[in-house]
Design an enzyme around this catalytic site. Structure first.
Site, PDB file in Angstrom:
ATOM      1  N   ASP A   1       4.447 -22.909 -18.782  1.00  0.00           N
ATOM      2  CA  ASP A   1       5.825 -22.427 -18.881  1.00  0.00           C
ATOM      3  C   ASP A   1       6.539 -22.818 -17.588  1.00  0.00           C
ATOM      4  OD1 ASP A   1       8.195 -21.089 -19.085  1.00  0.00           O
ATOM      5  OD2 ASP A   1       7.343 -19.083 -19.293  1.00  0.00           O
TER       6      ASP A   1
ATOM      7  N   TRP B   1       5.600 -12.606 -17.559  1.00  0.00           N
ATOM      8  CA  TRP B   1       6.961 -12.328 -18.029  1.00  0.00           C
ATOM      9  C   TRP B   1       6.814 -11.638 -19.387  1.00  0.00           C
ATOM     10  CZ3 TRP B   1      10.244 -15.938 -21.275  1.00  0.00           C
ATOM     11  CH2 TRP B   1      11.585 -15.566 -21.270  1.00  0.00           C
TER      12      TRP B   1
ATOM     13  N   ALA C   1       9.938 -22.729 -15.994  1.00  0.00           N
ATOM     14  CA  ALA C   1      11.322 -22.233 -16.067  1.00  0.00           C
ATOM     15  C   ALA C   1      12.049 -22.377 -14.729  1.00  0.00           C
ATOM     16  CB  ALA C   1      11.326 -20.768 -16.506  1.00  0.00           C
TER      17      ALA C   1
ATOM     18  N   LYS D   1      17.762 -22.240 -15.213  1.00  0.00           N
ATOM     19  CA  LYS D   1      17.904 -21.901 -13.787  1.00  0.00           C
ATOM     20  C   LYS D   1      18.230 -23.138 -12.956  1.00  0.00           C
ATOM     21  CE  LYS D   1      16.136 -18.343 -15.591  1.00  0.00           C
ATOM     22  NZ  LYS D   1      15.714 -17.045 -15.696  1.00  0.00           N
TER      23      LYS D   1
END
Ligand SMILES: Cc1ncc(COP(=O)(O)O)c(C=O)c1O
Length: 394
Positions: free
Chosen positions: A210, A129, A212, A245
């Site tokens: 990470d 990302w 997410a 999310k």
């Protein structure tokens, strides 16, 4: 003085979404966005979040600051959501700092890591990302990349990944995506997570995960098997988790940096550095999203409603992946089965930059130059149009 500044180029992802919004073509299709869209093309509010919001408005007594580390219900809810009852139970050494979104968690984690190992190299996947680099680089950490996605095989090139990571040394940080790798959708298998655990133990590097998209790939528990394996084998792990999310709290900026330590003293010291960094950067965490998430995670009825809705969202994305992969394979006589086995919102279609840019002009389908699409932006109305258009440029 300020007239010396020139205008910076727009963020590549946000800039493209803005270009799509400005496009007057009535038939345009936006596959760039990084938010979940339902069948009607809307990024919905979870029912449990709506309920929690009604309760919060009627119960709220004050807008005074939260404690510096964050809301207690939110922190304990997130700690057990991520690590599970076994790892987060009695005798565990986990501390947490509530942050403005997953980005805030990555930044706080980076500050802590830079304090512990100022000359650390952060190993990031190729590709990753793109925001990881400015976000973590702004604390002065430097980067190296490890091979990850192979566009020819449309999957993780684990042999090359492991070979590149042989150069990671004690004091370095290896950044892994917990699940639903952004941008590729290609995730590690549990066996591969286990190899990374062996390497971390042997070479002494630290892992930052990470996270997410927990619950958006295969399920709330399935999506964190890898990171739980690392935590139990290594005894030390940092997780930057986001509720943008999986709880749909994008604009409420709700995240947490979790420090899984070898002992309580280390976990407490780590948290104190996180709190110090937060104080320097933004002082106090925003409350609204965390208070909502705290209620949803800890109230049994809200929790059940949220889990059901999240499982439906996850199921819809899996179904969209199957549909897209079948239709593209049939239409092009090429193998698109990789799309069905990838996870979460994103996949590369495997187009060239020219092909991706060409589709933007005609018929107005917006995807990143890398041909990364958001699978959740597909629906019954646009699926066949996208398949036809992609087939026409291949
Ligand atoms: C890989 C990855 N990490 C972290 C984030 C951070 O999300 P947020 O700061 O909105 O919670 C995102 C959001 O798109 C992401 O894709």
């Amino acid at each position: 003085m300020l007239e010396q500044l020139s205008v910076l180029p727009p963020d590549p992802i946000l800039g493209l979404a803005a270009a799509c919004r400005a496009d007057t073509n009535p038939n345009k299709i936006d596959l760039t966005v990084g938010v979940y869209m339902d069948e009607s093309g809307v990024c919905p509010v979870f029912n449990a979040v709506k309920q929690a919001q009604i309760q919060l408005v009627s119960d709220e007594q004050t807008k005074a600051y939260l404690p510096a580390a964050g809301d207690a219900a939110y922190l304990s809810g997130m700690t057990s959501l991520v690590f599970g009852d076994e790892l987060a139970g009695n005798g565990s050494h986990i501390t947490a700092v509530q942050t403005p979104g997953g980005c805030g968690a990555l930044r706080i984690a980076s500050e802590v890591l830079a304090a512990a190992s100022p000359s650390a190299t952060v190993w990031i996947s190729d590709p990753t990302w793109p925001v990881h680099i400015p976000l973590m680089g702004s604390v002065g950490l430097k980067f190296a990349t490890y091979s990850y996605y192979n566009p020819l095989s449309h999957g993780v090139d684990f042999d090359r990944m492991a070979s590149d990571l042989k150069a990671a040394v004690a004091g370095d940080i290896v950044l892994l995506h917990g699940c639903c790798h952004n941008p590729s959708g290609a995730d590690l298998t549990l066996d591969q997570w286990s190899v990374i655990a062996d390497m971390a133990l042997e070479q002494g590097f630290t892992v930052l995960v990470d996270l997410a998209y927990q619950g958006m790939g295969s399920g709330l528990t399935e999506d964190v098997q890898g990171l739980r394996l690392l935590a139990s084998r290594l005894g030390e792990l940092i997780v930057a988790a986001s509720c943008s999310k999986n709880l749909g709290l994008y604009r409420e900026r709700t995240g947490v940096a979790l420090f899984f330590g070898k002992d309580m003293q280390t976990a407490a010291a780590t948290q104190s550095h996180g709190l110090g960094a937060a104080r320097r950067v933004y002082s106090m965490p925003p409350a609204h999203g965390a208070l909502l998430a705290g209620r949803v995670l800890t109230d049994p009825e809200l929790r059940a409603s949220w889990e059901t809705e999240l499982a439906q969202i996850c199921g819809r994305m899996i179904a969209l992946r199957t549909q897209l992969s079948t239709k593209l394979s049939e239409k092009t006589n090429q193998d698109f089965s990789f799309i069905a086995s990838e996870k979460g919102m994103f996949s590369f279609l495997g187009l060239s930059v020219e092909q991706a840019q060409g589709l933007r002009k005609d018929p107005g389908i917006y995807m990143l130059d890398s041909s990364r699409i958001n699978v959740a932006a597909l629906n019954d109305r646009n699926m066949d149009i996208v398949v036809e258009a992609v087939a026409s440029v291949l």
